[in-house]
Design a protein around this motif. Sequence first.
Motif, PDB file in Angstrom:
ATOM      1  N   ALA A  13      14.544   2.568   2.721  1.00  0.00           N
ATOM      2  CA  ALA A  13      15.000   1.649   3.763  1.00  0.00           C
ATOM      3  C   ALA A  13      14.720   0.202   3.358  1.00  0.00           C
ATOM      4  O   ALA A  13      15.554  -0.685   3.555  1.00  0.00           O
ATOM      5  CB  ALA A  13      14.310   1.978   5.083  1.00  0.00           C
ATOM      6  N   ARG A  14      13.532  -0.042   2.780  1.00  0.00           N
ATOM      7  CA  ARG A  14      13.192  -1.388   2.322  1.00  0.00           C
ATOM      8  C   ARG A  14      14.161  -1.849   1.238  1.00  0.00           C
ATOM      9  O   ARG A  14      14.618  -2.975   1.213  1.00  0.00           O
ATOM     10  CB  ARG A  14      11.763  -1.416   1.756  1.00  0.00           C
ATOM     11  N   SER A  15      14.481  -0.939   0.314  1.00  0.00           N
ATOM     12  CA  SER A  15      15.379  -1.273  -0.792  1.00  0.00           C
ATOM     13  C   SER A  15      16.773  -1.622  -0.277  1.00  0.00           C
ATOM     14  O   SER A  15      17.391  -2.595  -0.723  1.00  0.00           O
ATOM     15  CB  SER A  15      15.451  -0.096  -1.766  1.00  0.00           C
ATOM     16  N   LEU A  46       0.828  -1.208   0.000  1.00  0.00           N
ATOM     17  CA  LEU A  46       0.000   0.000   0.000  1.00  0.00           C
ATOM     18  C   LEU A  46       0.860   1.255   0.000  1.00  0.00           C
ATOM     19  O   LEU A  46       0.589   2.220  -0.734  1.00  0.00           O
ATOM     20  CB  LEU A  46      -0.924  -0.002   1.222  1.00  0.00           C
ATOM     21  N   ILE A  47       1.908   1.265   0.819  1.00  0.00           N
ATOM     22  CA  ILE A  47       2.794   2.433   0.858  1.00  0.00           C
ATOM     23  C   ILE A  47       3.479   2.620  -0.490  1.00  0.00           C
ATOM     24  O   ILE A  47       3.615   3.746  -0.985  1.00  0.00           O
ATOM     25  CB  ILE A  47       3.823   2.278   1.990  1.00  0.00           C
ATOM     26  N   ALA A  48       3.883   1.525  -1.120  1.00  0.00           N
ATOM     27  CA  ALA A  48       4.565   1.602  -2.417  1.00  0.00           C
ATOM     28  C   ALA A  48       3.678   2.260  -3.471  1.00  0.00           C
ATOM     29  O   ALA A  48       4.160   2.986  -4.340  1.00  0.00           O
ATOM     30  CB  ALA A  48       4.985   0.215  -2.881  1.00  0.00           C
ATOM     31  N   ALA A  61       8.666  -3.951  13.872  1.00  0.00           N
ATOM     32  CA  ALA A  61       8.828  -2.713  14.629  1.00  0.00           C
ATOM     33  C   ALA A  61       9.550  -1.662  13.784  1.00  0.00           C
ATOM     34  O   ALA A  61       9.124  -0.501  13.709  1.00  0.00           O
ATOM     35  CB  ALA A  61       9.605  -2.986  15.918  1.00  0.00           C
ATOM     36  N   ALA A  62      10.627  -2.079  13.130  1.00  0.00           N
ATOM     37  CA  ALA A  62      11.403  -1.149  12.308  1.00  0.00           C
ATOM     38  C   ALA A  62      10.579  -0.624  11.131  1.00  0.00           C
ATOM     39  O   ALA A  62      10.660   0.558  10.765  1.00  0.00           O
ATOM     40  CB  ALA A  62      12.668  -1.834  11.804  1.00  0.00           C
ATOM     41  N   SER A  63       9.777  -1.507  10.523  1.00  0.00           N
ATOM     42  CA  SER A  63       8.960  -1.093   9.377  1.00  0.00           C
ATOM     43  C   SER A  63       7.946  -0.033   9.797  1.00  0.00           C
ATOM     44  O   SER A  63       7.782   0.990   9.120  1.00  0.00           O
ATOM     45  CB  SER A  63       8.238  -2.300   8.782  1.00  0.00           C
ATOM     46  N   TRP A  64       7.267  -0.279  10.900  1.00  0.00           N
ATOM     47  CA  TRP A  64       6.258   0.686  11.339  1.00  0.00           C
ATOM     48  C   TRP A  64       6.908   2.027  11.694  1.00  0.00           C
ATOM     49  O   TRP A  64       6.435   3.089  11.263  1.00  0.00           O
ATOM     50  CB  TRP A  64       5.503   0.126  12.547  1.00  0.00           C
ATOM     51  N   LEU A  65       8.008   1.980  12.422  1.00  0.00           N
ATOM     52  CA  LEU A  65       8.668   3.235  12.808  1.00  0.00           C
ATOM     53  C   LEU A  65       9.186   3.990  11.585  1.00  0.00           C
ATOM     54  O   LEU A  65       9.050   5.217  11.493  1.00  0.00           O
ATOM     55  CB  LEU A  65       9.823   2.937  13.775  1.00  0.00           C
ATOM     56  N   THR A  66       9.744   3.270  10.627  1.00  0.00           N
ATOM     57  CA  THR A  66      10.264   3.919   9.421  1.00  0.00           C
ATOM     58  C   THR A  66       9.135   4.528   8.602  1.00  0.00           C
ATOM     59  O   THR A  66       9.297   5.589   7.990  1.00  0.00           O
ATOM     60  CB  THR A  66      11.038   2.905   8.558  1.00  0.00           C
ATOM     61  N   SER A  67       7.970   3.889   8.597  1.00  0.00           N
ATOM     62  CA  SER A  67       6.846   4.411   7.819  1.00  0.00           C
ATOM     63  C   SER A  67       6.377   5.771   8.337  1.00  0.00           C
ATOM     64  O   SER A  67       5.780   6.553   7.592  1.00  0.00           O
ATOM     65  CB  SER A  67       5.681   3.416   7.839  1.00  0.00           C
TER      66      SER A  67
END
Length: 313
Positions: free
Chosen positions: A299-301, A256-258, A283-289
């Motif tokens: 960050a995902r890349s 969805l973010i993409a 946790a890292a994904s939510w904070l980075t979003s």
Amino acid sequence: PSMSTAPDVSILLPTRNRAHLIERAIKSVLAQTFTNFELIVVDGASTDATADVVAPFDVLRMYYLREETPRGAAAGENRGIAAARAEYIAFIDDDDEWLPSKLEAQWSRFLTEGDETGVIYTGRWLDKNGSRLFGPPLAILARKGRIHRELLNRTTFVPLVCAMVRKRCFDAVGLFDERLPTSNDYDLWVRMSEHFRFVYVPEPLVIVHPSPDSISTNADNIIAARRMLLEKHAEALKRSGKNVAAFFHWQIGTLLIARGDVVDGRRHLAKAFLERPLRGVYAASWLTSLLGRDVYLEARSRLHRWASPLRGA
């Protein structure tokens, strides 16, 4: 064509607009060392030359069924199951191929198993630019016996193209869910594993050729299917499948973010984190979003580039 006696195995090959690929799949079926089978090609209203490619293979053991309107792969599988005359059913995708001993390995194994065994699946090769990789890892693939809880704690590790199923299992649990745009096999295995054992044959007897235009890799299809699965199997996931529920929410959120829906995507990432608060990636994904779409995707890349060599090794 007609056969005086029923075959032992019915092979289902749903296809649509893959005239350039389907010949390889058909040839790999006809090259099987086990020969008492019927091949049912279900054409989902192709507009290319699929019918012309299939026609020369009009042999005694082969049926060509054409749909008048495209209804999806699951509908093709279900039509094939309804037409199948054998006690066992195997599946092949139009872009993949079998090695010659696949059916024989599964058929002979079924002869040694009791009625409680419903599915026998093999290992597989993944073809990437002409080189073969054995994947996924053995630790994921080699699951056998009563695997219902494991299916609810992982994404699927039983590729449909690797599976042979006792036909009466469909009488017990129903057919493929045609509402799902993808992940129909995972949904089927969750239902089937409640009642039947699964057996794993470790030899890689299937060659999977990834297709960039595959229905299963379309982001919108994945989002819709994951949402449906979370709702459909909510109770079972609540009992034993927080791993899969968290992964589905994380995957939905990332996709969805993409595509620009940051608010809804962040909500799903938060759900993934709440399901598995000790899993660092959630946790890292939510904070980075919280830092916005561009930061999240970068960050995902970077994480993907770092992790890819490790997965390859």
